[in-house]
Each structure stands twice: as C-alpha cells, then as structure tokens.
Design an enzyme around this catalytic site. Structure first.
Site, PDB file in Angstrom:
ATOM      1  N   CYS A 261      65.734   0.759 -29.590  1.00 23.15           N
ATOM      2  CA  CYS A 261      65.871  -0.296 -28.397  1.00 23.15           C
ATOM      3  C   CYS A 261      64.547  -1.174 -28.734  1.00 23.15           C
ATOM      4  O   CYS A 261      64.202  -2.163 -27.987  1.00 23.15           O
ATOM      5  CB  CYS A 261      65.962   0.137 -26.963  1.00 23.15           C
ATOM      6  SG  CYS A 261      64.337   1.100 -26.425  1.00 23.15           S
TER       7      CYS A 261
ATOM      8  N   HIS B 197      54.540 -13.768 -29.066  1.00 16.63           N
ATOM      9  CA  HIS B 197      54.970 -14.802 -28.148  1.00 16.63           C
ATOM     10  C   HIS B 197      56.039 -15.797 -28.733  1.00 16.63           C
ATOM     11  O   HIS B 197      57.246 -15.872 -28.489  1.00 16.63           O
ATOM     12  CB  HIS B 197      54.034 -15.605 -27.233  1.00 16.63           C
ATOM     13  CG  HIS B 197      54.408 -16.389 -26.158  1.00 16.63           C
ATOM     14  ND1 HIS B 197      54.931 -15.854 -25.273  1.00 16.63           N
ATOM     15  CD2 HIS B 197      55.086 -17.749 -26.372  1.00 16.63           C
ATOM     16  CE1 HIS B 197      55.485 -16.739 -24.180  1.00 16.63           C
ATOM     17  NE2 HIS B 197      55.617 -17.644 -24.892  1.00 16.63           N
TER      18      HIS B 197
HETATM   19  C1  PEP Z   1      59.103  -0.313 -27.481  1.00 16.39           C
HETATM   20  O1  PEP Z   1      58.037  -0.060 -27.484  1.00 16.39           O
HETATM   21  O2  PEP Z   1      59.670  -0.806 -28.696  1.00 16.39           O
HETATM   22  C2  PEP Z   1      60.026  -0.764 -26.352  1.00 16.39           C
HETATM   23  C3  PEP Z   1      61.205  -0.983 -26.436  1.00 16.39           C
HETATM   24  O3  PEP Z   1      59.277  -0.758 -25.199  1.00 16.39           O
HETATM   25  P1  PEP Z   1      58.224  -1.982 -24.779  1.00 16.39           P
HETATM   26  O4  PEP Z   1      58.376  -3.119 -25.736  1.00 16.39           O
HETATM   27  O5  PEP Z   1      58.815  -2.363 -23.448  1.00 16.39           O
HETATM   28  O6  PEP Z   1      57.162  -1.430 -24.539  1.00 16.39           O
END
Ligand code: PEP
Ligand code: MG
Length: 567
Positions: A499, A201
C-alpha cells in the site's frame, strides 16, 4: 534559500539526464525554468535600501508584501478546490499584520529591511514549527513568501512557476506547495526536478494530476530555458534537444496508450487470469467517495490520522464512528475497506496523540507504539471502527502501523478480533519483513508500507530531498524484504498487499505480483495505469520480472531489466 545564480560552465552540455521516474508518460515541450532564488548580485546592489528612515523602509515592505499577496490572490481566483485554498491562505499570510509588526520591530532595533524581513519570517517559522501539524507545514509557505518579498524589494521578477504560453516542461530544483497548487496539466505537460524523491511533494502532486514526472534529476538546473525537452516518466530520462519528429511520434504513441488505459475497468488480473486486487488509498470521506468511482475492489489503506491533523483534542468515539462510517459507506456495495489505526508521529504529528520533543521522532514513539503507554487511545479507536463497520455493513479489516515485533502483532490482533474484525499489520520496519512468516501465525493479513520500509531499510529520511537515490523502493535491499514477506504469505495462503507508493508504479507492480503480492493499493489516479499494465502480462513473465529486479545491482539496472522484459 537565497543562492547565487548558476554560472555558465564551458564544458559540452549533456544531452541525456536521468533521474527517478515517478509518473509514467512521455512529454515534449520547451523547458520552463522555475526560479527559486534571488541573485546575490541584486541583493548586494540593494544593500540597506538607502531608506530615509524606518517608516520609509516599512512602506517599501507594505508595497512588496501587497504585491506578493495580489499575485497569490489572482492565482487563487483562477483556481478551484484545494489549490484555491492553498493560494488564498498564502495571500493572507503575505498580508499578515503580525508579520508586519515583527518586521517593524526588527527595523526599530536597527536592522536593514532585508535582514528585518528574514528575521521576522524566521521568528514565525519557529512559532509555526513549534505548533506542529498543519501549522508546521506553513513554514515552507512562509519561506516562499520571504523569497517573493525579497525579489520585489530588490527589483527581480517574483520567483516561482511562470505561466507558460505554450505547453511546456517545468524544470525546478523542487516545488513548494504554492508552486504546485493550481498547475494546469494542459500547459505544464511534464515535470523535471533536480531534487526530491518518489514521496516528495512534487511527486505526489504530479501523480494526482497525471503529469509525466522525473525527480532527483542530476543536472536539471543546468538546463537552459526554452530548449526542447523530451521527458520519459517511465524510464526516468530527460532528453535535451531531441529530434523533433521522433519526439512527437513518441508523445503520440504514449497518448494513444494512455487513452487505452482509460478504458480499463478492472477487476485486476494478469493476462492469464491470476486475480490481483487493485485497491485505493484514501484519507477521508471525500477521497473515499471520489475513489469509489474508480475500478477498485475496495480500500487497501485508509490513513485515519489524516482526519485528525488539525485536532487538538481526541475526538469522541461517537465522532470517530461518524467519520469512519462516511468512508466505509462509500464502499458498502460489497467491497471492503482496510482501516489503519492512527499512524501519528514523525511526519504526521497529531496534537492529541504524539509525544513532544522527541530527539528522533521517525525512530520514536509513533504509530502502534503510541498505544504502549496510552492503550485507551487505540481501544477507543477500535471501538469506533467496529461501530462504523456495524452501522454500514461494510466488510472491514483493521491493521496497525509501525509494528516491529511478533508480540506487538499478536496483542493488536487480539484487540481487533475481540471486536469481530479481521486483523493485520503493516510491514514497514525491516524486522517485520524478516519475521513475516511468524507475523502471519498471529494475524490474518500483511500490508507492506514501502515508503517507510524503504526509509528504515536504507536509513534515509523519506522527506530528505537529497537522498532520492536511497529512498527508492527499487533498491535491491528493499525488494529482498518485500520478496521475503510475499513468499511468507504465499506459503501460508494469506493475503500480503502493498500500500506504499511502490504499488502505483506500473513496472514495479508487475515485479511485486511476480513475488507473490496479492493486492496493490494506490492513489485513485494510478489505478488504471497499473491495472491496464498488469492485464498485459502473464504470471510467468511477472515472475521473470521479479527475478530480474531482485538480481539487479541498483535501482537503475532493475528498472532497465524490467523494462526490457516487459517490452
Ligand atoms: C508507507 O509507509 O508506505 C505507508 C503506506 O504509510 P504512510 O505513507 O502513511 O507512512
Ligand atoms: Mg508508513
């Protein structure tokens, strides 16, 4: 939660601490210590409080809880937006009548006041946790409230983040949502926590606010309040009592280069012109609208499940279409949006989708797996995404989370293509990375979710604050899997993006590009630092940087090697 005060130890204090860098930038200022404990001495002194009867004890509870609520409300009045909402909700929770009734019941059953407060809070934590979703997150706030009420009762200052009078570096074990809501970046210029990893966080808030931040810093809690600290959020170092003149010079140079970042207007490319798409991660229409003003070529990750965390019933296709259309229309000016289908489960429970009572939800029926026994859930969502794409005219790609096998990818791609959209899958499970070349035979693109890929590669819960050294995407094993995936894309000439939070790290971004990654998607606040850094580096240097990171023995060595090559 209530622990003994650190005792002072008679050994030479270290002058340099290291941790996991999460927000680049240099900050210098006196240490401001956030307390998150009430001393055992004060609790022992208070004992049973010596109240004449239960009513007197309850009156003391009323005074303490009202004082805590007032503190939250005062901070809420000085804040705005999400911060004000979080603080107002905490004020309401401190005044909650149900909580008071539970305290009174415990007192009547013979408990002393501190035990009664702890018992009542525990009871509510249980209820909230069982409700799941956003309510479960209130458990942290409840424990925070218990701590503050206890502090009031035993006569100690309320724990949490004190308001600094001069720009300071905040030092804490870890920060609760109510601590970070309303942090003023003018007064809190740097953040250092002993616990927490890159997805904690603290890290997420620091990134949003652009405050240089180092988490997982061993020894941070031994720092004496008020001593000067120099924080380097790129190198992951905290220098204690540095030479003041050179520290100020480093801050000045950093501010100069950060100001230069603000003028980066995209599009993403290396210094010698290799185009890399810089994209935004969004959660809903509001974040899409604000991100669309950043110099991005579109959205690399629209986390659709975040629109439904507080929904008990599945929204109709029409309602989903409207929600997705608000996001797509923010990029209807020729840019594109990658929509991720519901990643419900584990850390993101969605009442109408997730399975109750799994032993190990992170390894359970989450993400795409929810469609195995409920195919309609996925099909209705795809219908809504296709309808929103049609309505807005925005180029729309769709990807599935938590894909583990090529057959899953193929089935998903068929469903997406049947609706005239481009199909991809996320690479979050090591099996998907190892088989990236075969995944690419059945889909149009891959997007690496480094947060989960790191969690599953290192077998370390991404939310576990004690495992920050493992939940680090610079871990060599994670980098190897990214490199395998990127190389598969390069061979096939298909896009492979990142991402996860790793894309928001300007140094790691250069290594990712050197491995063959074609797009980087991140929180809007990280777009300029990443884009500007990439614009200063030639592709062959990115390749050297990737090679050095992959060859390093551990995350620290990898960061040092990359920093040296990039200068
Ligand atoms: C990840 O796992 O890197 C991702 C982009 O998905 P989330 O953070 O939403 O699980
Ligand atoms: Mg994920």
């Amino acid at each position: 939660m209530v622990t003994e005060k650190e005792s002072s130890v008679a050994v030479a204090a270290p002058t340099l601490l290291t941790g996991t860098p999460v927000v680049p930038g240099v900050a210098f200022g006196p240490a401001l210590i956030a307390r998150n404990e009430v001393s055992l001495e004060a609790i022992a002194r208070f004992g049973n409080g010596g109240f004449a009867d239960d009513e007197a004890a309850l009156a003391a509870y009323d005074d303490a809880s009202a004082a805590v609520a007032d503190t939250f409300q005062r901070r809420a009045d000085k804040s705005s937006g999400a911060a004000a909402e979080v603080l107002t909700a905490s004020a309401g929770l401190a005044r909650d009548k149900g909580l008071r009734t539970a305290v009174r019941k415990q007192l009547r059953a013979g408990d002393d006041l501190l035990t009664a407060v702890a018992g009542a809070v525990e009871q509510f934590v249980g209820i909230f946790t069982h409700m799941g979703g956003l309510m479960a997150e209130r458990a942290t706030d409840l424990r925070d409230i218990e701590l503050r009420i206890t502090a009031h009762l035993v006569g100690e200052p309320e724990p949490g983040v004190p308001t600094p009078s001069v720009p300071s570096v905040l030092v804490a074990a870890d920060l609760a949502p109510s601590d970070t809501a309303g942090l003023d970046p003018e007064l809190v210029v740097g953040l250092v926590t002993e616990r927490g990893g890159p997805t904690s966080h603290t890290a997420i808030i620091a990134r949003q606010l652009g405050i240089p931040c180092v988490v997982g810093t061993a020894g941070a809690l031994t720092i004496e309040g008020g001593i000067p600290l120099l924080v380097d959020g790129l190198a992951g170092t905290v220098e204690l009592r540095p030479d003041e003149a050179s520290a100020r010079e480093r801050v000045r140079l950093d501010q100069e280069s950060r100001a230069a970042l603000a003028s980066w207007t995209g599009p993403g490319a290396t210094a010698d012109g290799t185009r890399i798409k810089i994209l935004a991660n969004v959660a809903d229409g509001e974040s899409a609208a604000s991100s669309s003003a950043a110099p991005v070529e579109g959205v690399g990750l629209f986390r659709t499940e975040l629109c439904f965390l507080n929904r008990q019933e599945e929204p109709t296709v029409e309602e989903q279409t409207d929600i997705y259309a608000t996001v797509l229309s923010a990029f209807g000016d020729g840019r594109y949006v990658v929509v991720r289908t519901l990643d419900a489960g584990s850390d993101k429970p969605v009442a109408f989708a997730t399975h109750e009572g799994e032993e190990n939800p992170a390894l359970g029926v989450r993400g795409l797996r929810l469609s195995f026994d409920n195919p309609g859930l996925l099909e209705r969502q795809l219908d809504a995404i296709a309808a929103a794409a049609e309505r807005t005219g925005t180029e729309t790609w769709v990807m599935a989370p938590m894909v583990a096998t090529v057959a899953e990818a193929a089935d998903f791609a068929d469903l997406v293509r049947a609706r005239g959209l481009k199909a991809g899958v996320m690479v979050e499970v090591p099996s998907a990375a190892l088989l990236a070349h075969r995944m690419l035979e059945v889909v149009d693109f891959l997007s690496i979710g480094t947060n989960d890929l790191t969690q599953y590669t290192m077998a370390a819960d991404r939310m576990a604050t004690d495992l920050a050294h493992l939940t680090d995407p610079w871990q060599p094993a994670v980098l190897q899997l990214i490199a395998i995936t990127a190389e598969a894309g390069r061979r096939d000439g298909k896009p492979v993006g990142v991402c996860g939070e790793a894309a928001a790290d300007p140094l790691l971004a250069c290594a990712l590009v050197g491995m063959g990654i074609t797009s980087l998607s991140m929180a809007a606040a990280a777009v300029r630092p990443v884009g500007a850094r990439l614009a200063t580096v030639n592709m062959d240097v990115c390749e050297d940087v990737a090679e050095a990171a992959l060859a390093a023995a551990d995350p620290q060595a990898a960061r040092a090697a990359v920093l040296e090559l990039l200068g």
